[in-house]
Design a protein around this motif. Structure first.
Motif, short mmCIF file in Angstrom:
data_model
loop_
_atom_site.label_atom_id
_atom_site.label_comp_id
_atom_site.label_asym_id
_atom_site.label_seq_id
_atom_site.Cartn_x
_atom_site.Cartn_y
_atom_site.Cartn_z
N ALA A 417 0.83 -1.21 0.00
CA ALA A 417 0.00 0.00 0.00
C ALA A 417 0.86 1.26 0.00
CB ALA A 417 -0.92 0.00 1.22
N SER A 418 0.38 2.27 -0.69
CA SER A 418 1.06 3.57 -0.70
C SER A 418 0.42 4.55 0.28
CB SER A 418 1.03 4.17 -2.11
OG SER A 418 -0.31 4.36 -2.54
N GLY A 419 -0.50 4.06 1.07
CA GLY A 419 -1.18 4.88 2.07
C GLY A 419 -2.02 3.97 2.95
N ALA A 420 -3.04 4.54 3.57
CA ALA A 420 -3.88 3.74 4.47
C ALA A 420 -5.20 4.45 4.71
CB ALA A 420 -3.17 3.48 5.79
N ALA A 421 -6.19 3.67 5.15
CA ALA A 421 -7.46 4.24 5.59
C ALA A 421 -7.36 4.57 7.06
CB ALA A 421 -8.58 3.24 5.35
N ARG A 422 -7.74 5.79 7.40
CA ARG A 422 -7.67 6.24 8.78
C ARG A 422 -9.09 6.32 9.35
NH1 ARG A 422 -3.50 10.71 10.48
NH2 ARG A 422 -2.32 8.74 10.62
N PHE A 423 -9.34 5.54 10.40
CA PHE A 423 -10.63 5.51 11.08
C PHE A 423 -10.49 6.27 12.40
CE2 PHE A 423 -10.27 1.79 8.43
CZ PHE A 423 -11.52 1.59 7.88
N ARG A 424 -11.44 7.18 12.66
CA ARG A 424 -11.36 7.97 13.89
C ARG A 424 -12.70 8.07 14.61
NH1 ARG A 424 -6.89 6.97 13.83
NH2 ARG A 424 -5.04 8.29 13.87
N ASP A 467 -2.06 7.43 18.58
CA ASP A 467 -1.41 7.86 19.83
C ASP A 467 -2.40 7.96 20.99
OD1 ASP A 467 1.29 8.07 19.47
OD2 ASP A 467 1.21 10.08 18.62
N ASP A 468 -3.63 8.39 20.68
CA ASP A 468 -4.61 8.67 21.73
C ASP A 468 -5.63 7.55 21.91
OD1 ASP A 468 -5.85 9.01 19.30
OD2 ASP A 468 -6.77 10.94 19.78
N TRP A 469 -5.26 6.32 21.54
CA TRP A 469 -6.20 5.20 21.69
C TRP A 469 -6.63 5.05 23.15
CZ3 TRP A 469 -7.18 0.61 24.11
CH2 TRP A 469 -8.09 -0.27 23.50
N LYS A 470 -7.94 4.92 23.36
CA LYS A 470 -8.49 4.76 24.71
C LYS A 470 -9.43 3.58 24.72
CE LYS A 470 -8.33 9.71 25.81
NZ LYS A 470 -9.13 10.91 26.15
N SER A 471 -9.30 2.77 25.73
CA SER A 471 -10.13 1.58 25.83
C SER A 471 -11.61 1.91 25.88
CB SER A 471 -9.74 0.77 27.08
OG SER A 471 -10.56 -0.36 27.23
N GLU A 472 -11.96 2.97 26.63
CA GLU A 472 -13.38 3.29 26.77
C GLU A 472 -14.03 3.71 25.46
OE1 GLU A 472 -11.10 6.88 28.59
OE2 GLU A 472 -10.86 4.70 28.37
N ASP A 473 -13.22 4.17 24.53
CA ASP A 473 -13.76 4.63 23.23
C ASP A 473 -13.80 3.53 22.18
OD1 ASP A 473 -14.16 7.21 24.13
OD2 ASP A 473 -12.17 7.90 23.45
N MET A 534 1.47 -1.60 21.12
CA MET A 534 1.80 -0.19 21.29
C MET A 534 0.93 0.70 20.40
SD MET A 534 5.98 -0.22 21.41
CE MET A 534 6.14 -0.90 19.75
N ASN A 535 0.88 1.96 20.78
CA ASN A 535 0.26 2.98 19.94
C ASN A 535 1.26 3.47 18.89
OD1 ASN A 535 -1.95 2.77 21.61
ND2 ASN A 535 -1.51 4.66 22.74
N ALA A 594 -10.53 2.47 15.79
CA ALA A 594 -9.77 3.72 15.69
C ALA A 594 -8.34 3.37 15.34
CB ALA A 594 -9.82 4.50 17.00
N GLY A 595 -7.86 3.93 14.26
CA GLY A 595 -6.49 3.66 13.83
C GLY A 595 -6.40 3.62 12.32
#
Length: 616
Positions: A417-424, A467-473, A534-535, A594-595
């Motif tokens: 891949a030359s990029g990625a899908a970003r899910f937020r 970086d900001d991954w949170k379990s509750e979310d 890891m994040n 998320a990621g």
């Protein structure tokens, strides 16, 4: 819109007297042997096609500029290797004014005088008596276009001419160049369903020919003056004709003032180069500017340049600032042999990662994003098996889609891949995920004699948590899932097992572990688990089932909690949804990821480690 590299052209113009090009308008001078030298490339294309956009202002105000274009083609077709000429419509400005048709005929007669300078022509909105009518609503006997450019005229002049539709407004030609044959499909202004059906029948009759499609309106130009966008008519043609016919590799249209291009991805993941060009709003209706397209097979590219034969006649020291000789020079990569091979072939693609046994292969970068007329997000299945993904919302996300989903240019350190899908997204704010009914994911028959059994497999994913991954979310969020619950799939395959979880799922747990849930021929087996990851770190995940057990590898390392208990392959229910970016419970999607996800590949065999995406 694809970013294009500029190509520099060696420019040369041999001035001639204006009277040379007035010959077709009644001048007594005989200049048929004179040549106006246009732009010449250093290496030279294999052949060239000429494109004449809207000539309406010339037919009304400046016939000599129209004649300059056709006379230059007639005089230079051998030196420039011009095999065909495309007129994009709006031949005249006022369809009911006979004098304009007279001037237009004088200009086009220059090409008609030689069977080796064939052309196609189509009607624009200014060429019909009522531009609001569809082409099957007109009174054909009253239409000046059909009187001045009837099928009999083209058939009598050019062996390339193959016929028209029932209206007489749309036509097609077949010309030969560089040991290939090309089909030109010239479609009328406001093409009706009847015309689209006729066009499809032409393509069906010539399934092996590469196709250049011309029409008066397909692309418009956005407010920035550079970005090509679909018109309503163009969207109809894309959705109903172009994207589903792999033969169509190049389109041209006029109508909208300026110049722009788009490289679209059709349903087969192949490029369609689409160009809008129209100079009528410029000095003297365009000042003779036309376009030349070189097919450079030696360098695998299409070379575009706009050039004015009218300005070429003017001595350089006499040209005014508005006398522009050339403009809009660029090249588009195209491997002609590869692009013209196996049209409409769903059996596979030439992706390097599409190896033997690949059942689905999702590369979530811009290069594998399908072109849609609505701006919807779709990704093609690089396996060629048709498992295309569509982006859909979940839990009512508010605001712009880009807040929740985007395609980034940053790539993982491995894979293709030359990029990625970003899910937020998350389950509080909502978000988006990708889904498919997986028409190619039928696999083989299970013990119950039903499709949906994969005896062995290697499933891979390339992912990164933010970086900001949170379990509750985002706990228990899904990377890859087959949406029906375990109970449903077990009942379908007549296996004794049950549960509300997705029948298969690669997820991120509440403790930030990768989890693999799967249903096999012998029922629901134990899950596989990684360590806490890891994040902001790219991971490669491989799930390998040899028909007896499934093992999870993360970055090539076998995880601790894996391969416990017998798991005979994988069971799914064909036709039920698959999801990337969401989990499911009791058959309903939920728990948004998320990621970043770059690639996911499903293969029906145990891959050698050297074949893993981790090592590419």
């Amino acid at each position: 819109m694809q970013t294009l590299s500029r190509k520099q052209w060696r420019k040369a113009a041999l001035p001639l007297a204006v009277s040379v090009l007035l010959t077709a308008c009644g001048s007594d001078s005989d200049s048929s042997d004179d040549k106006v030298t246009g732009p010449v490339t250093d290496s030279g294309p294999s052949f060239t096609i000429a494109v004449i956009p809207d000539t309406q202002k010339y037919s009304r105000y400046s016939p000599e500029r129209f004649v300059a274009q056709t006379q230059w083609i007639a005089s230079n077709y051998q030196e420039e290797d011009i095999e065909f000429t495309l007129h994009l419509g709006d031949v005249v400005d006022r369809a009911a004014e006979p004098s304009e048709w007279t001037y237009a005929r004088q200009a086009m007669q220059v090409l008609e005088a030689n069977a080796e300078t064939p052309y196609s022509v189509l009607a624009g909105n200014h060429d019909v008596l009522n531009s609001g009518q569809w082409d099957d609503e007109r009174t054909y006997a009253n239409e000046p276009f059909l009187t001045n450019f009837p099928a009999a005229l083209q058939a009598g002049n050019f062996t390339t001419f193959q016929g028209t539709d029932d209206t007489g407004f749309s036509s097609y030609h077949i010309f030969s160049a560089d040991d290939r044959e090309f089909l030109v499909l010239a479609l009328d202004w406001r093409s009706s369903e009847q015309t689209v059906a006729w066009a499809q029948s032409v393509l069906d009759q010539h399934p092996d020919l590469p196709v250049i499609l011309t029409t008066h309106q397909l692309l418009n130009i956005a407010g920035d003056g550079e970005t090509a966008i679909f018109t309503d008519h163009g969207a109809m043609l894309w959705d109903n004709l172009i994207r589903s016919n792999d033969q169509i590799f190049l389109t041209f249209n006029g109508h909208h003032h300026g110049e722009a291009m788009m490289v679209g991805k059709n349903d087969y993941g192949r490029d369609v180069v689409m160009v809008v060009v129209d100079y009528q709003s410029g000095f003297w209706g365009g000042n003779g500017m036309m376009q030349l397209v070189g097919f450079d097979e030696a360098n695998d590219e299409l070379d575009f340049r706009s050039f004015s034969p009218w300005v070429a006649e003017i001595p350089e020291d006499q040209r005014q600032p508005q006398d522009e000789l050339e403009r809009w020079e660029f090249s588009v990569p195209m491997d002609f042999d590869k692009r013209f091979a196996s049209f409409n072939d769903d059996t596979g693609t030439d992706e390097p990662g599409n190896i033997e046994g690949t059942q689905a292969y999702w590369i979530l970068d811009e290069a594998h994003r399908a072109t849609t007329t609505t701006g919807d997000i779709q990704f093609l299945d690089a396996s060629g098996k048709g498992n295309s993904l569509n982006l859909v919302p979940l839990n009512g996300p508010q605001g712009d889609r880009e807040q929740y989903f985007s395609v980034i240019q940053e790539s993982a350190p491995f894979g293709y891949a030359s990029g990625a899908a970003r899910f937020r997204g998350n389950n509080t704010t909502g978000g988006y995920y990708l889904t498919t009914n997986g028409p190619g994911l039928t696999f083989s028959d299970s013990a119950a004699g039903k499709p949906g059994y994969l005896p062995t497999y290697t499933i891979e994913a390339i992912v990164r948590l933010p970086d900001d991954w949170k379990s509750e979310d985002n706990k228990w969020s899904g990377i890859l899932n087959h949406q029906p619950q375990i109970t449903q799939v077990c009942q379908y395959h007549e296996v004794t097992c049950g549960g509300g979880d997705a029948s298969l799922g690669l997820n991120v747990s509440s403790l930030k572990e990768f989890q693999w849930v799967s249903t096999s021929q012998n029922g629901k087996g134990p899950d596989n688990w990684s360590w806490e990851v890891m994040n902001d770190y790219w991971y490669h995940i491989a799930l390998v089932n040899d028909g007896e057990k499934v093992q999870m590898y993360v970055d090539g390392s076998l995880v601790m909690r894996t391969g416990v208990g017998e798991q005979q392959g994988l069971l799914v229910e064909p036709g039920q949804p698959w999801a990337i970016g969401a989990n499911s419970w009791e058959g309903m999607p939920g728990n948004l990821f998320a990621g970043d996800i770059a690639e996911i590949r499903i293969n029906n065999r145990v891959l050698d480690r050297t074949e893993w995406l981790l090592n590419q």
